[in-house]
Write an enzyme that holds these catalytic residues in place. Sequence first.
Site, short mmCIF file in Angstrom:
data_model
loop_
_atom_site.label_atom_id
_atom_site.label_comp_id
_atom_site.label_asym_id
_atom_site.label_seq_id
_atom_site.Cartn_x
_atom_site.Cartn_y
_atom_site.Cartn_z
N ARG A 34 -29.74 -4.17 24.44
CA ARG A 34 -29.69 -3.61 23.09
C ARG A 34 -30.91 -2.77 22.75
NH1 ARG A 34 -25.95 -2.17 21.34
NH2 ARG A 34 -27.10 -0.28 20.85
N LYS A 55 -41.20 14.69 9.89
CA LYS A 55 -40.20 13.79 9.30
C LYS A 55 -39.54 12.95 10.38
CE LYS A 55 -39.56 16.95 5.46
NZ LYS A 55 -38.69 17.85 4.69
N LYS A 62 -50.14 23.09 2.14
CA LYS A 62 -48.89 23.18 1.38
C LYS A 62 -49.17 23.46 -0.10
CE LYS A 62 -45.97 20.63 4.43
NZ LYS A 62 -44.83 19.72 4.50
N GLU A 66 -48.50 27.51 3.57
CA GLU A 66 -47.17 27.64 3.00
C GLU A 66 -47.16 28.71 1.90
OE1 GLU A 66 -45.27 23.90 1.74
OE2 GLU A 66 -44.63 24.94 -0.08
N ASP A 108 -41.32 28.82 2.81
CA ASP A 108 -40.63 27.61 2.43
C ASP A 108 -39.42 27.89 1.55
OD1 ASP A 108 -40.37 24.79 2.47
OD2 ASP A 108 -41.10 24.74 0.40
#
Lengths: 281, 281, 281, 281, 281, 281
Positions: free
Chosen positions: C95, C130, C162, C194, C216
């Site tokens: 598993r 992510k 960002k 960004e 973006d």
Amino acid sequence: MKTPLYPIDIALREDLGAGDLTSEFFVAPNLRAHARIVANEAAIIAGAETAAEVFRRVDPATQVRIVAGDGTAVNPRDNVIEFDGTARALLTAERVALNFLQRLSGIATLTRKFVEAAASDHARIIDTRKTTPGLRALEKAAVIAGGGANHRFGLFDMVLVKDNHLAACAGWRDFANAIRRARGERPGVQIEVEADNLEQVRELLQIDGIDVILLDNMKPAQIREAVALGKGKTKFEASGGVTLKNIRQIAASGVDFISIGALTHSARAIDLSLEFTHVGA
Amino acid sequence: MKTPLYPIDIALREDLGAGDLTSEFFVAPNLRAHARIVANEAAIIAGAETAAEVFRRVDPATQVRIVAGDGTAVNPRDNVIEFDGTARALLTAERVALNFLQRLSGIATLTRKFVEAAASDHARIIDTRKTTPGLRALEKAAVIAGGGANHRFGLFDMVLVKDNHLAACAGWRDFANAIRRARGERPGVQIEVEADNLEQVRELLQIDGIDVILLDNMKPAQIREAVALGKGKTKFEASGGVTLKNIRQIAASGVDFISIGALTHSARAIDLSLEFTHVGA
Amino acid sequence: MKTPLYPIDIALREDLGAGDLTSEFFVAPNLRAHARIVANEAAIIAGAETAAEVFRRVDPATQVRIVAGDGTAVNPRDNVIEFDGTARALLTAERVALNFLQRLSGIATLTRKFVEAAASDHARIIDTRKTTPGLRALEKAAVIAGGGANHRFGLFDMVLVKDNHLAACAGWRDFANAIRRARGERPGVQIEVEADNLEQVRELLQIDGIDVILLDNMKPAQIREAVALGKGKTKFEASGGVTLKNIRQIAASGVDFISIGALTHSARAIDLSLEFTHVGA
Amino acid sequence: MKTPLYPIDIALREDLGAGDLTSEFFVAPNLRAHARIVANEAAIIAGAETAAEVFRRVDPATQVRIVAGDGTAVNPRDNVIEFDGTARALLTAERVALNFLQRLSGIATLTRKFVEAAASDHARIIDTRKTTPGLRALEKAAVIAGGGANHRFGLFDMVLVKDNHLAACAGWRDFANAIRRARGERPGVQIEVEADNLEQVRELLQIDGIDVILLDNMKPAQIREAVALGKGKTKFEASGGVTLKNIRQIAASGVDFISIGALTHSARAIDLSLEFTHVGA
Amino acid sequence: MKTPLYPIDIALREDLGAGDLTSEFFVAPNLRAHARIVANEAAIIAGAETAAEVFRRVDPATQVRIVAGDGTAVNPRDNVIEFDGTARALLTAERVALNFLQRLSGIATLTRKFVEAAASDHARIIDTRKTTPGLRALEKAAVIAGGGANHRFGLFDMVLVKDNHLAACAGWRDFANAIRRARGERPGVQIEVEADNLEQVRELLQIDGIDVILLDNMKPAQIREAVALGKGKTKFEASGGVTLKNIRQIAASGVDFISIGALTHSARAIDLSLEFTHVGA
Amino acid sequence: MKTPLYPIDIALREDLGAGDLTSEFFVAPNLRAHARIVANEAAIIAGAETAAEVFRRVDPATQVRIVAGDGTAVNPRDNVIEFDGTARALLTAERVALNFLQRLSGIATLTRKFVEAAASDHARIIDTRKTTPGLRALEKAAVIAGGGANHRFGLFDMVLVKDNHLAACAGWRDFANAIRRARGERPGVQIEVEADNLEQVRELLQIDGIDVILLDNMKPAQIREAVALGKGKTKFEASGGVTLKNIRQIAASGVDFISIGALTHSARAIDLSLEFTHVGA
């Protein structure tokens, strides 16, 4: 199980992170190589087994042969360790292994210099707790490889009462009681107390249960006098300001131990390098 | 979360083991003290936050005030950190904290010397991977505290093709393909390649995708020539045999980076000590 | 040492705890078996070496043969890995190994779909941060297995400014200074910033030291315009709202990179299973 | 101590490595900010406490307020968690926290869909061991947040005899003996056995000590027949090929549990983001 | 992977620290030896595999043969394990291995005495969570080696409601709701509730969903009465004040389980020793 | 930092796993309680600080007050520790804390009995390395709490040459050389050698550098004779077959230390329990 292995794992993780990018892109996975670590200057070797283990960790199939083990004196161009494995594994392990071997051999080499400069059959050259965080056991083994001996390993295996501890005691009676209690609860543990001048030495010589008196930053003449006062009752360690120039005089004072922080905190790395002697199928 | 904390834990475990015998027997548990870490020589401080954290780990109730933070120049008798806590906690933490602070300040101080000796607005003094196993992040921060800059952190964050990697490639076409593949799969990663002579520099300048050429163990004159060949197309790093004496000449060659292994593998520990300024209730 | 091994250990500890109760009671300890992991749908394989290692961890004596390595396209009923070992060891490892292999192959398969849909020689399909907590290195390798490329590995190996970082800067001059400082202290690190609209792109193009501009959530037409403005001076990454339907148009805009969070955060597990082909002495 | 904390530490170490370069250069250390995690689509929240803890780990001084706890249904633009802390700490924690929260909320949301589609008071929707390596406890809590229930946590807390185990038994007598031994040595542990057809169900119903029969990949009609055969003697779990379309029919068969691997292995991440609502002193 | 290995590593680290000083100085590194662990009193063996593993950890090249595996009854002078390896490795491993083996065999031996004194085909002798911190899995395996069975492994794999939990509930309705919720969210988990008197037993028998009632510190007569009340509806466990003298009477009451904390918290170590049978090349 | 904390973490992880199911379902999260650990028999307390720390680990907000610290004699119904916290946290921590406290108090209580039975001002009662794997430091502290003293902590902090080591030496000259080398390289470490009869004692008394002779399994009369032979030259430790009945006679022989393995390997747990004194808001 003698070499503590965790520093190797930490060092490899620190250097490899998510992988050796260069080998991945530039070295075919199955390409084999012979290589050797060679000395570029005269030195006393220490850490050979640790360096060897780094290569085995990266690839357990790597063949490793230690030519110059710990304590061996090498000359420029002498081989220290020889390898047979994949080129990738050798290149990935190279830097971490050398970082251990160069530093530890630096400690052994410096220790040997002090031992030779002391030129004493009696006084032992010993290390301190001024070691690199995480590498104490390896560095203390390097001191032995250089012909020195080991002081305590940490706060746990010996009592060493320094000036700041004395300042925290409420007088000599309090201090003598503490010595007695330490003797009682931990009978197998050596007790050493620091003295900064001859007056303190005399005070300490009247208290039972002290194995060693640490003569901190005293001049050779004072050290000689302190030793004369306590010879036979206790042992003496000289510490502070020891150099390759004055160590012979200090050793001649009759002191039992000379401790030197610089052995571990300021040794220069030895120049060693990995050379490929053959690459290919 | 900036300081990597595991070296502190490892160092404390290594030194404390089953406990600080001396403090246990000689220092009353509730006795309080003021103390300070003081410089015994001129230095650039690095590792102040790490040293402070050692004290907080031993006893989170200890009050710690950093007087001379990383990058600060101190003179003899200047305070670096001040403490208010139990005498026991201060004595238990002392050696481990100083082991970090002395070593890291040694690195910062040596770096500053090289930066000043280089006397260049253009050439950056950078470190290498020749760091102490387990302490890389801290030592690289010390280099920055000294005014230097950081080369790659490990095998994972940059491609650096050395002579041994080249020896493992089956010719220049193979090599150029590997560069292309690395660029493609890891576009954010810088690619540097070592050259041992001017002929190799010329060869490399014809291959696309190389960000930096590492001029290994070249004389200042050769370095100057190499830089002239490739200016505008790639950057250049000089490495090998850099000393406080020749660094100015190397910097003047127009090279972008000068990397020095000795910054981290052979810096001398700075003389710092913990002094109690007040003991008692 | 290439595969980071700790996720395997954690996953096995999590699943095994105090032992595999079922195998203990229902499977004789010495019973041997041949088995294979077989694909139940078409897929691109990733994680084969990790899955293999799970079996070797449970029992180092298990023979493991990878038939379809990372990056291989398999069809229904194709073998991926073959095993020969004790039935117990195979059942205990099953598993955990499949959990790795199904998830990572899901990522590789989805990446391949985006790469094919982009149909571009120039634009690279890249991942993001992510990823699944604890599995980043494995998931980024799966993206490469699928034909994609890797964006930064974490907060440590690249600067990516960002909107929230910009909001925290006190104006453009402050921002330009920060770029200059980052360049100076970490010269080997790529800097990306960004931009949310064309005005910001123009602003950024006037500042030195930016390697990549992240566009973006812009429309393909805007992306095309941005690329036209900055071509040659900097690279461009498109991000946000990328689907299998619109990726071709985005790729055609001339952008250098297209990053897609869904590659790692929303890939569907591939249907794979372990089948015993022979059980017995 | 309820949330298992190691995945947070691993995830932070993986993402931060030697530090958050961008925040270090672009965000002043003392700059404060208010921020919130906001939903960009309808969802059932899970992992709110884990996400909150990520922020507290990065900086224990960060104020964290969970607005929508686990199991709460949110709509687009709803707040999930609100923060007050330094801008640096919030930016450093952002991605890791969202990686947990988006994935776990994806699982809860998908579970809720299956629970609603089943529309049954009797049949419980349960998970499997097909979880993300390292995140099992968190993912099983997310299933509960979605209204589902938990199957066994690992190989250690329940016996589940599958076809491969049966293949390893030397006949039914051997099997029945193993059941008896398991009952005897681990009386508090539930025993479940897989059946692939009705014949096997009948066989199993004649053996004492089986708590649950797992009906693997059976059609709803067969499931109904199996349940009729064993009602009152044992419980039944349906598994394999369960979709949002057929789950209502399966639930109506009278089965006690319906297990669905996709809940954890193929849930899509929910779109959530961190927004700064105020930055500045 | 069955034996949880971390207690071995911890025990070796604890005992070896920086190395086995005595072997280092007094035993030549290559000297080989045959040795055996021999019983000095009659006992039931448990922990043989753990003891064997200790030797393998210290030196993977050591040959280890288990003569009397777990559950075997030995007499004075019987061999338990035989070894062939370096004298150093055997001496270094000796104490840690014996510490495991003597303690675990003590538990198995005491369990066997209770099982024989109970003289019951029905009542199972089971352990508790009163185990040595860090050794639970090993101690529970020792109970099975002695012929007993295992109660829950921890707080995570079973619900056991004790008097203090009941005191924390707001009445029986609250309690019954909690039972229902536990059943619903964790259907595979057994639920047991403590009763201190017959009145409580009657109360509990009216609530659905209780698998076992724990009769705490009741007299044999009361136990018999409780069993009579609930036979068929639930199972019963007797606990508290069980001795070798009264266990037969308790077992005769019809109770299903008898739990005994002393099995693990107060077993006496069995006298076992390591003997060298041959030393030399 | 005095208490080694890892056993607490390991014990909590072992017991809690994925969480305390019972408290989760049966105890409201905010319900508060007062509780106390109370003695159910006369005992000497040890491990109070460790037990207290278990509660603090589970919930740092729990208020803990140690009433009877280590070394305190308690009578039935005396309070040992008092608590104020959430009912959940107290119930979750209860068993692990008691497992430490009962075991360690058992060791202290047994030690006290031996100390009182010895009735000697001179002979110290000391422990051995026959401790529970993982708990050595805690158990050695319990011996001190009971009025005993500590033998070496492990293989690393003292040399203890046993019969098997002697068998591995090539004669007495070899042995004497090894003693000399140990003295030289590790001057701060005590050296003890085992003797099985008076002849061996005489042999050992002629060799320099032995601090303690261990008289193994000798009769009191022999012990007396050995002590008479070596008084003033070395210290003596009696070991083997020491009971509460014969210890007075052994102590009267003039021996310096009496070591007893049973102190740690066979002490019975003390009966202590947690009682709630108040539950509610």
